[in-house]
Design a protein around this motif. Sequence first.
Motif, PDB file in Angstrom:
ATOM      1  N   SER A   1       0.932  -1.330  -0.015  1.00 33.24           N
ATOM      2  CA  SER A   1       0.220  -0.117   0.094  1.00 33.24           C
ATOM      3  C   SER A   1       0.876   1.464   0.049  1.00 33.24           C
ATOM      4  CB  SER A   1      -1.105  -0.035   1.301  1.00 33.24           C
ATOM      5  OG  SER A   1      -0.402   0.037   2.450  1.00 33.24           O
ATOM      6  N   GLU A   2       0.263   2.419  -0.396  1.00 34.01           N
ATOM      7  CA  GLU A   2       0.985   3.487  -0.373  1.00 34.01           C
ATOM      8  C   GLU A   2       0.010   4.648  -0.221  1.00 34.01           C
ATOM      9  OE1 GLU A   2      -1.287   2.362  -3.788  1.00 34.01           O
ATOM     10  OE2 GLU A   2       0.763   1.654  -3.059  1.00 34.01           O
TER      11      GLU A   2
ATOM     12  N   THR B   1      -1.785  15.840 -12.863  1.00 32.28           N
ATOM     13  CA  THR B   1      -2.305  15.516 -11.417  1.00 32.28           C
ATOM     14  C   THR B   1      -2.523  16.451 -10.506  1.00 32.28           C
ATOM     15  OG1 THR B   1      -0.816  13.706 -12.153  1.00 32.28           O
ATOM     16  CG2 THR B   1      -1.686  13.549  -9.862  1.00 32.28           C
TER      17      THR B   1
ATOM     18  N   TYR C   1       5.048   7.376  -6.016  1.00 26.84           N
ATOM     19  CA  TYR C   1       3.449   7.119  -5.622  1.00 26.84           C
ATOM     20  C   TYR C   1       2.544   7.440  -6.988  1.00 26.84           C
ATOM     21  CZ  TYR C   1      -0.722   8.470  -3.501  1.00 26.84           C
ATOM     22  OH  TYR C   1      -2.281   8.626  -3.560  1.00 26.84           O
TER      23      TYR C   1
ATOM     24  N   ARG D   1       0.126   4.456  -8.342  1.00 21.27           N
ATOM     25  CA  ARG D   1      -1.314   4.551  -8.391  1.00 21.27           C
ATOM     26  C   ARG D   1      -1.867   4.582  -9.926  1.00 21.27           C
ATOM     27  NH1 ARG D   1      -3.226   3.123  -4.483  1.00 21.27           N
ATOM     28  NH2 ARG D   1      -5.141   3.857  -5.215  1.00 21.27           N
TER      29      ARG D   1
ATOM     30  N   ARG E   1      -2.075   0.847 -10.695  1.00 18.26           N
ATOM     31  CA  ARG E   1      -3.193   0.212  -9.940  1.00 18.26           C
ATOM     32  C   ARG E   1      -4.594   0.307 -10.747  1.00 18.26           C
ATOM     33  NH1 ARG E   1      -1.118  -2.206  -5.666  1.00 18.26           N
ATOM     34  NH2 ARG E   1       0.469  -1.437  -4.031  1.00 18.26           N
ATOM     35  N   ALA E   2      -4.581   1.868 -11.092  1.00 15.96           N
ATOM     36  CA  ALA E   2      -5.923   2.286 -11.605  1.00 15.96           C
ATOM     37  C   ALA E   2      -6.070   1.541 -12.979  1.00 15.96           C
ATOM     38  CB  ALA E   2      -5.902   3.832 -11.999  1.00 15.96           C
TER      39      ALA E   2
END
Length: 264
Positions: A12-13, A26, A229, A233, A236-237
């Motif tokens: 996790s992050e 972003t 990070y 992310r 993962r998306a």
Amino acid sequence: MIDTLTERLLVSEALVVPSGFTAGATTVEPAEPGRVPGFVESAFSPLIKAVVDRCLADVTGGETFGEEGARTGLVLATLFGDTVTADLGSKLLTSGRVANPLLFYQSVPTTILGVVARDYAITGPTTCVALRGDLRGEALDLVDMILDDGMDQVLLIGIDLATESRPLSAHAQLTDAGPHTDAVRVDTAVAFLIRRADSSPGTEPAAVAPVADQHLADFGSLAGLVQLYFTVRAERAAAAAGAVAVNVGSALGERELRLLLREP
């Protein structure tokens, strides 16, 4: 030249930026850390508690690690440390006033990690390091060594506060350095929970995390960890994430660290 390859599992992050921030396309949503009893004035400790709670929310469900706590290490990496507490304490000292013991800045990093360890029942090794330049390579290298030394998982926290001219000037004088280009311009904390992945067959990375880009300049010494990070992310998306590759190095040589984003 990359000498060796290491694979770990990135469980996790989390990223906490109280004021919010836009880096290129972003946008980081602002988060307001709560107060932590026993700490005053500075955002340093509340930021650490907030980013750890966010990083571990889905891992522990807000509970302790239990038996896993004995096999968990803590690593705090920073460039300047708690500059707000150090600045306030030094002003009291030079003015001749009685110093508030809560402004004894050298104790802040280990004390807030003690709070984290208490809340999550972490009893493994605790390490606080102040590093120069971008923190990512050496911080991940330290995490890797702790995992090799027998820990099952390590919680890595990177933090720095927006640093004003007085602490920067003091740092330059103490280190005989010129103007510091690695100071962050926005209070930032980032955290990663990393585990051993001894049975991994050698996953090809789906993405390579660059050290940083021009949009992350305001994150200073934390730019590399913040870039990691954002890269994670995004992977993962995409729902097809395999691994993210990071180049790390120390006096022992350069190597590629592959952070697996799902169980091997």
